[in-house]
Design a protein around this motif. Structure first.
Motif, PDB file in Angstrom:
ATOM      1  N   PRO A 227      -7.795   3.339   4.614  1.00 43.83           N
ATOM      2  CA  PRO A 227      -7.502   4.812   4.965  1.00 43.83           C
ATOM      3  C   PRO A 227      -7.368   5.800   6.165  1.00 43.83           C
ATOM      4  CG  PRO A 227      -9.965   4.226   3.340  1.00 43.83           C
ATOM      5  CD  PRO A 227      -9.325   3.226   4.409  1.00 43.83           C
ATOM      6  N   GLN A 228      -7.975   5.675   6.655  1.00 42.35           N
ATOM      7  CA  GLN A 228      -7.386   6.720   8.187  1.00 42.35           C
ATOM      8  C   GLN A 228      -5.556   6.422   8.164  1.00 42.35           C
ATOM      9  OE1 GLN A 228      -9.939   4.332   8.172  1.00 42.35           O
ATOM     10  NE2 GLN A 228     -11.224   5.343   8.801  1.00 42.35           N
ATOM     11  N   SER A 229      -4.970   4.680   8.167  1.00 41.71           N
ATOM     12  CA  SER A 229      -3.351   4.392   7.938  1.00 41.71           C
ATOM     13  C   SER A 229      -2.304   5.504   7.473  1.00 41.71           C
ATOM     14  CB  SER A 229      -3.528   3.142   8.621  1.00 41.71           C
ATOM     15  OG  SER A 229      -4.120   2.440   9.939  1.00 41.71           O
ATOM     16  N   LEU A 230      -3.299   4.893   5.732  1.00 40.23           N
ATOM     17  CA  LEU A 230      -2.627   6.031   4.970  1.00 40.23           C
ATOM     18  C   LEU A 230      -2.873   7.214   4.709  1.00 40.23           C
ATOM     19  CD1 LEU A 230      -3.703   2.656   2.329  1.00 40.23           C
ATOM     20  CD2 LEU A 230      -1.645   2.950   3.402  1.00 40.23           C
TER      21      LEU A 230
ATOM     22  N   VAL B 176       5.806   3.322   1.846  1.00 38.25           N
ATOM     23  CA  VAL B 176       5.095   1.608   1.048  1.00 38.25           C
ATOM     24  C   VAL B 176       5.199   0.847   1.907  1.00 38.25           C
ATOM     25  CG1 VAL B 176       4.785   0.207  -0.494  1.00 38.25           C
ATOM     26  CG2 VAL B 176       5.502   2.978  -1.486  1.00 38.25           C
ATOM     27  N   VAL B 177       4.181   0.052   2.184  1.00 35.84           N
ATOM     28  CA  VAL B 177       3.885  -0.876   3.439  1.00 35.84           C
ATOM     29  C   VAL B 177       3.599  -2.169   2.634  1.00 35.84           C
ATOM     30  CG1 VAL B 177       3.002   0.929   5.535  1.00 35.84           C
ATOM     31  CG2 VAL B 177       1.605  -0.193   3.842  1.00 35.84           C
TER      32      VAL B 177
ATOM     33  N   SER C 173       0.596  -1.716   0.182  1.00 33.31           N
ATOM     34  CA  SER C 173      -0.033  -0.398  -0.161  1.00 33.31           C
ATOM     35  C   SER C 173       0.793   0.694   0.219  1.00 33.31           C
ATOM     36  CB  SER C 173      -1.110   0.287   1.157  1.00 33.31           C
ATOM     37  OG  SER C 173      -1.583  -0.778   1.292  1.00 33.31           O
ATOM     38  N   VAL C 174       0.532   2.815  -0.993  1.00 39.05           N
ATOM     39  CA  VAL C 174       1.295   3.194  -1.046  1.00 39.05           C
ATOM     40  C   VAL C 174       0.856   4.889  -0.538  1.00 39.05           C
ATOM     41  CG1 VAL C 174       2.246   5.293  -2.432  1.00 39.05           C
ATOM     42  CG2 VAL C 174       1.580   2.666  -3.293  1.00 39.05           C
ATOM     43  N   GLY C 175       2.116   5.235   0.974  1.00 45.06           N
ATOM     44  CA  GLY C 175       1.262   6.348   1.868  1.00 45.06           C
ATOM     45  C   GLY C 175       0.417   7.024   1.224  1.00 45.06           C
ATOM     46  N   GLY C 176      -0.549   7.642   1.698  1.00 44.09           N
ATOM     47  CA  GLY C 176      -0.582   9.453   1.350  1.00 44.09           C
ATOM     48  C   GLY C 176       0.586  10.777   0.935  1.00 44.09           C
TER      49      GLY C 176
END
Length: 474
Positions: free
Chosen positions: A296-299, A305-306, A96-99
């Motif tokens: 969405p809250q975490s990213l 990138v996790v 998952s790609v961080g915001g």
């Protein structure tokens, strides 16, 4: 156990003698712990082969909104996006790609493996001896092979099937016991209890499929002149399950497995008994931790990138195109970073957790552990050390993870092998060498590692999930 409330709970246990009854257990699992451990048992029972473990993981990722991508295609990866791909249907990588991510920020990675020691059907497996139809098998990895005797076995894996003018790789699992490796009676091996049980892996590990007499009566033997590489009866089982004809089966990779399901058990309902805990336990923990960190809250405020990587072939050295010894992760990090000029910076800002099961102290063999390094069940995740680099842990990486555990009141244990014993290894040193990422080796403590049926503690499974979740989110 700290933080646990003692209570009486009613569960239907597959390990119970009376499977249709409700059995009362004295449970020490917390309200948060129990559903997670039950989900792991479900994951384990759905994963009789590496192919099934990857399929189960992919199913969970799709339900969580991850987009499946193909390595051969051009990618359009964006902040807040969630993606995954598979290789050989036996390895899977999700990220998952961080915001707030930009090239050079780095990667937070957990890595485990999907394979476990098992018996696998040979390319030419048809064997008939003394009136028995048998299946030739090959030993995969370093299993405790004596534990495979007198177990109710079946097969699962991948089959290449012809469908019209096309060929498809399909997963198969025969849902009942069809094979068994019987022991030799003590009357014919009088010294077994004094000199120990020994066996020849070529001649004594041949499972029985059926008797030639019964198979002939039912027409399941085939013609005497048949040149089939496998027992026609075995092929018929596969064809029935896949709903195809025997002639449509072109090749396969099949694992034998114990049909007794995994379960939560023990007098206090504190253990998980089951096959393939090494290393599907840590695979499940890594996957669920990534899902937990991909909301969405975490990213939204995530700068990195996790990622979760579940590789095949760890038990045989990792040197394959889908193993940790391949260039898969190295090339992936460069592809995601996009900017060659900032790739080195990105690698130096990254961190990797190699998650593989650890050795709990065995009460009957305590002399096998170094006296200052004796991991126990329910006392937390084990940090694994080895000065000869069989594990990738360093003082910096162990300190980093220990601080996360300390900040969240999570227990940590330490393990180092005795000087007079050999040390196993993990994918940690391999990935650290290939990618240059700071790495720490950890694992949930277990007993009976590499047996056909292993055991670990429920508390440690949930504790490891919390630790890896905080690793991603902190």
């Amino acid at each position: 156990v700290h933080g646990r409330t003692r209570s009486l709970v009613k569960v239907s246990s597959p390990c119970s003698r009376y499977r249709s009854r409700q059995v009362v257990f004295f449970s020490t699992m917390s309200i948060q712990e129990q559903p997670f451990v039950e989900d792991f048992v479900k994951f384990l029972n759905h994963s009789p082969s590496p192919f099934h473990a990857v399929a189960e993981s992919a199913s969970r990722l799709r339900k969580a909104g991850f987009e499946e991508i193909c390595e051969a295609d051009k990618w359009s990866v964006k902040p807040m996006g969630k993606y995954f791909f598979t290789r050989n249907q036996s390895s899977i990588v999700a990220f998952s790609v961080g915001g707030l991510y930009k090239p050079g920020n780095g990667f937070l990675i957990t890595a485990a493996h999907t394979d476990s020691p098992c018996l696998r059907v040979k390319p030419v497996s048809k064997t008939t001896k003394h009136g028995y139809l048998q299946v030739g098998v090959e030993c995969y990895g370093g299993g405790l092979w004596h534990t495979w005797f007198d177990r109710d076995l079946s097969i699962a894996g991948r089959v290449i099937v012809k469908t019209g003018d096309e060929y498809h790789a399909r997963l198969v699992n025969i849902p009942r016991s069809i094979l068994r490796i019987p022991n030799i009676a003590i009357h014919l091996n009088r010294e077994v209890n004094d000199k120990g049980f020994t066996h020849n892996r070529q001649t004594h590990l041949l499972p029985i499929l059926a008797t030639q007499l019964k198979a002939k009566i039912l027409g399941a033997v085939g013609d005497d002149n048949e040149t089939s590489e496998h027992q026609p009866l075995l092929l018929q089982f596969l064809a029935d399950e896949l709903k195809c004809s025997i002639t449509d089966i072109r090749d396969f990779e099949l694992c034998l497995y114990d049909t007794q399901p995994a379960c939560i058990s023990g007098a206090l309902n504190e253990f998980v008994y089951g096959a393939r805990l090494d290393n599907l336990c840590m695979s499940h923990v890594c996957l669920q931790s990534l899902l937990n960190a991909s909301t969405p809250q975490s990213l939204e405020n995530q700068e990195s990138v996790v990622m979760c990587c579940l590789f095949d072939h760890e038990e045989v050295g990792s040197d394959s195109q889908q193993g940790a010894g391949s260039v898969l992760l190295e090339k992936l990090l460069g592809r995601l970073n996009g900017d060659d000029g900032s790739l080195v910076s990105s690698i130096r800002r990254s961190f990797l957790i190699s998650a593989d099961m650890a050795h709990a102290l065995h009460p009957n063999y305590s002399e096998c552990h170094e006296e200052n390094h004796r991991p126990a069940m329910h006392k937390g995740v084990v940090l694994k050390y080895n000065a000869n680099q069989r594990y990738a842990t360093t003082s910096l990486t162990s300190f980093f993870l220990s601080e996360i555990a300390k900040n969240h009141n999570l227990p940590i244990q330490k393990f180092a092998v005795r000087n007079d014993m050999g040390c196993g290894s993990t994918i940690g040193p391999i990935l650290a060498t290939n990618c240059g990422i700071r790495t720490v080796d950890i694992g949930v403590p277990q007993l009976s590692m590499h047996s056909i049926r292993e055991m670990c503690g429920t508390s440690d499974i949930h504790s490891s999930f919390l630790l890896l979740s905080h690793f991603y989110n902190d």
